[in-house]
Design a protein around this motif. Sequence first.
Motif, PDB file in Angstrom:
ATOM      1  N   ALA A 122       8.226   3.978 -19.177  1.00  0.00           N
ATOM      2  CA  ALA A 122       6.858   3.463 -19.147  1.00  0.00           C
ATOM      3  C   ALA A 122       6.816   2.045 -18.583  1.00  0.00           C
ATOM      4  CB  ALA A 122       6.247   3.504 -20.540  1.00  0.00           C
ATOM      5  N   TYR A 123       7.753   1.192 -19.008  1.00  0.00           N
ATOM      6  CA  TYR A 123       7.821  -0.164 -18.456  1.00  0.00           C
ATOM      7  C   TYR A 123       8.035  -0.119 -16.949  1.00  0.00           C
ATOM      8  CZ  TYR A 123       8.335  -2.771 -22.852  1.00  0.00           C
ATOM      9  OH  TYR A 123       8.132  -3.364 -24.053  1.00  0.00           O
ATOM     10  N   THR A 124       8.963   0.698 -16.521  1.00  0.00           N
ATOM     11  CA  THR A 124       9.295   0.777 -15.100  1.00  0.00           C
ATOM     12  C   THR A 124       8.094   1.246 -14.287  1.00  0.00           C
ATOM     13  OG1 THR A 124      11.592   1.243 -15.674  1.00  0.00           O
ATOM     14  CG2 THR A 124      10.895   1.774 -13.430  1.00  0.00           C
ATOM     15  N   ILE A 125       7.469   2.319 -14.724  1.00  0.00           N
ATOM     16  CA  ILE A 125       6.302   2.834 -14.004  1.00  0.00           C
ATOM     17  C   ILE A 125       5.174   1.810 -14.033  1.00  0.00           C
ATOM     18  CG2 ILE A 125       4.495   4.603 -14.044  1.00  0.00           C
ATOM     19  CD1 ILE A 125       6.726   6.541 -15.081  1.00  0.00           C
ATOM     20  N   GLY A 126       4.942   1.217 -15.196  1.00  0.00           N
ATOM     21  CA  GLY A 126       3.867   0.233 -15.323  1.00  0.00           C
ATOM     22  C   GLY A 126       4.052  -0.971 -14.421  1.00  0.00           C
ATOM     23  N   VAL A 127       5.264  -1.485 -14.354  1.00  0.00           N
ATOM     24  CA  VAL A 127       5.497  -2.678 -13.533  1.00  0.00           C
ATOM     25  C   VAL A 127       5.418  -2.343 -12.050  1.00  0.00           C
ATOM     26  CG1 VAL A 127       8.024  -2.630 -13.383  1.00  0.00           C
ATOM     27  CG2 VAL A 127       6.842  -4.800 -13.401  1.00  0.00           C
ATOM     28  N   ILE A 128       5.868  -1.154 -11.665  1.00  0.00           N
ATOM     29  CA  ILE A 128       5.760  -0.747 -10.258  1.00  0.00           C
ATOM     30  C   ILE A 128       4.291  -0.600  -9.869  1.00  0.00           C
ATOM     31  CG2 ILE A 128       6.174   1.159  -8.642  1.00  0.00           C
ATOM     32  CD1 ILE A 128       8.914   1.514 -10.092  1.00  0.00           C
ATOM     33  N   VAL A 129       3.513   0.035 -10.731  1.00  0.00           N
ATOM     34  CA  VAL A 129       2.084   0.202 -10.453  1.00  0.00           C
ATOM     35  C   VAL A 129       1.397  -1.157 -10.379  1.00  0.00           C
ATOM     36  CG1 VAL A 129      -0.086   1.072 -11.413  1.00  0.00           C
ATOM     37  CG2 VAL A 129       1.932   2.548 -11.380  1.00  0.00           C
ATOM     38  N   LEU A 130       1.688  -2.041 -11.323  1.00  0.00           N
ATOM     39  CA  LEU A 130       1.057  -3.361 -11.337  1.00  0.00           C
ATOM     40  C   LEU A 130       1.429  -4.171 -10.099  1.00  0.00           C
ATOM     41  CD1 LEU A 130      -0.583  -5.597 -12.709  1.00  0.00           C
ATOM     42  CD2 LEU A 130       1.541  -6.307 -13.833  1.00  0.00           C
ATOM     43  N   GLY A 131       2.729  -4.303  -9.834  1.00  0.00           N
ATOM     44  CA  GLY A 131       3.154  -5.091  -8.670  1.00  0.00           C
ATOM     45  C   GLY A 131       2.598  -4.544  -7.376  1.00  0.00           C
ATOM     46  N   ALA A 132       2.646  -3.231  -7.209  1.00  0.00           N
ATOM     47  CA  ALA A 132       2.138  -2.607  -5.987  1.00  0.00           C
ATOM     48  C   ALA A 132       0.624  -2.744  -5.893  1.00  0.00           C
ATOM     49  CB  ALA A 132       2.552  -1.141  -5.936  1.00  0.00           C
ATOM     50  N   ALA A 133      -0.088  -2.584  -7.005  1.00  0.00           N
ATOM     51  CA  ALA A 133      -1.555  -2.674  -6.990  1.00  0.00           C
ATOM     52  C   ALA A 133      -2.023  -4.080  -6.620  1.00  0.00           C
ATOM     53  CB  ALA A 133      -2.116  -2.261  -8.348  1.00  0.00           C
ATOM     54  N   VAL A 134      -1.393  -5.078  -7.193  1.00  0.00           N
ATOM     55  CA  VAL A 134      -1.767  -6.458  -6.857  1.00  0.00           C
ATOM     56  C   VAL A 134      -1.454  -6.730  -5.392  1.00  0.00           C
ATOM     57  CG1 VAL A 134      -1.306  -8.905  -7.305  1.00  0.00           C
ATOM     58  CG2 VAL A 134      -1.542  -7.303  -9.220  1.00  0.00           C
ATOM     59  N   PHE A 135      -0.301  -6.287  -4.927  1.00  0.00           N
ATOM     60  CA  PHE A 135       0.080  -6.463  -3.522  1.00  0.00           C
ATOM     61  C   PHE A 135      -0.953  -5.828  -2.592  1.00  0.00           C
ATOM     62  CE2 PHE A 135       2.482  -4.351   0.031  1.00  0.00           C
ATOM     63  CZ  PHE A 135       2.579  -5.479   0.840  1.00  0.00           C
ATOM     64  N   VAL A 136      -1.306  -4.580  -2.835  1.00  0.00           N
ATOM     65  CA  VAL A 136      -2.261  -3.871  -1.970  1.00  0.00           C
ATOM     66  C   VAL A 136      -3.639  -4.518  -2.048  1.00  0.00           C
ATOM     67  CG1 VAL A 136      -3.465  -1.674  -1.622  1.00  0.00           C
ATOM     68  CG2 VAL A 136      -0.995  -1.695  -1.990  1.00  0.00           C
ATOM     69  N   ALA A 137      -4.070  -4.899  -3.251  1.00  0.00           N
ATOM     70  CA  ALA A 137      -5.369  -5.556  -3.391  1.00  0.00           C
ATOM     71  C   ALA A 137      -5.408  -6.853  -2.593  1.00  0.00           C
ATOM     72  CB  ALA A 137      -5.664  -5.822  -4.865  1.00  0.00           C
ATOM     73  N   LEU A 138      -4.352  -7.629  -2.672  1.00  0.00           N
ATOM     74  CA  LEU A 138      -4.304  -8.894  -1.926  1.00  0.00           C
ATOM     75  C   LEU A 138      -4.289  -8.658  -0.421  1.00  0.00           C
ATOM     76  CD1 LEU A 138      -1.845 -10.953  -4.143  1.00  0.00           C
ATOM     77  CD2 LEU A 138      -4.297 -11.351  -3.843  1.00  0.00           C
TER      78      LEU A 138
END
Length: 119
Positions: A11-27
Motif C-alpha cells: 500500500a505504501y509503495t502504490i500510494g507513493v508512486i501514485v502521489l509522486g506521479a500525480a503531482v508530476f503530471v499535474a505540474l
Amino acid sequence: MARRSDPRNRAYTIGVIVLGAAVFVALLFLTELNWYVDWLIGWSIAAFLLYGIDKAQAKRGGWRVPEVLLHLVVLIGGFIGGWLGMFLFRHKTQKPVFKVVLAIATVIGVVLFYFFVLG
C-alpha cells in the motif's frame, strides 16, 4: 515490525508512486516549469510525506514505512523532500545510511539538473 510481504508495504509503495506521479503530471499541465523540475517537486513531496508518516508512526509505535521505500523515493528524485523531512521531523538523523543515500541522491539530482535544465 512489518514483514516484507505485509500488505501495508504494498500500500505504501502504490500510494507513493501514485502521489509522486500525480503531482508530476499535474505540474506538467499546470506550470511552465521544466519537466525535470516538476519531477523533482512531485517526488520531493512524496518523500517529505513519507518521512512525516514514518516519524508519526515511530512515535506511536505503529507500523512503519519500509526503509527501502524511503531510499528509493529519494533516489528517483525526492532528495529535497528527504532532506527536509529528515531535518524538520528530526527523523532518521541518527542512521548514517540515510545521510549517505541522501547525499548520493543529491549528487545524482544535481548532475541531472545540470543536463536537463541548465544544459
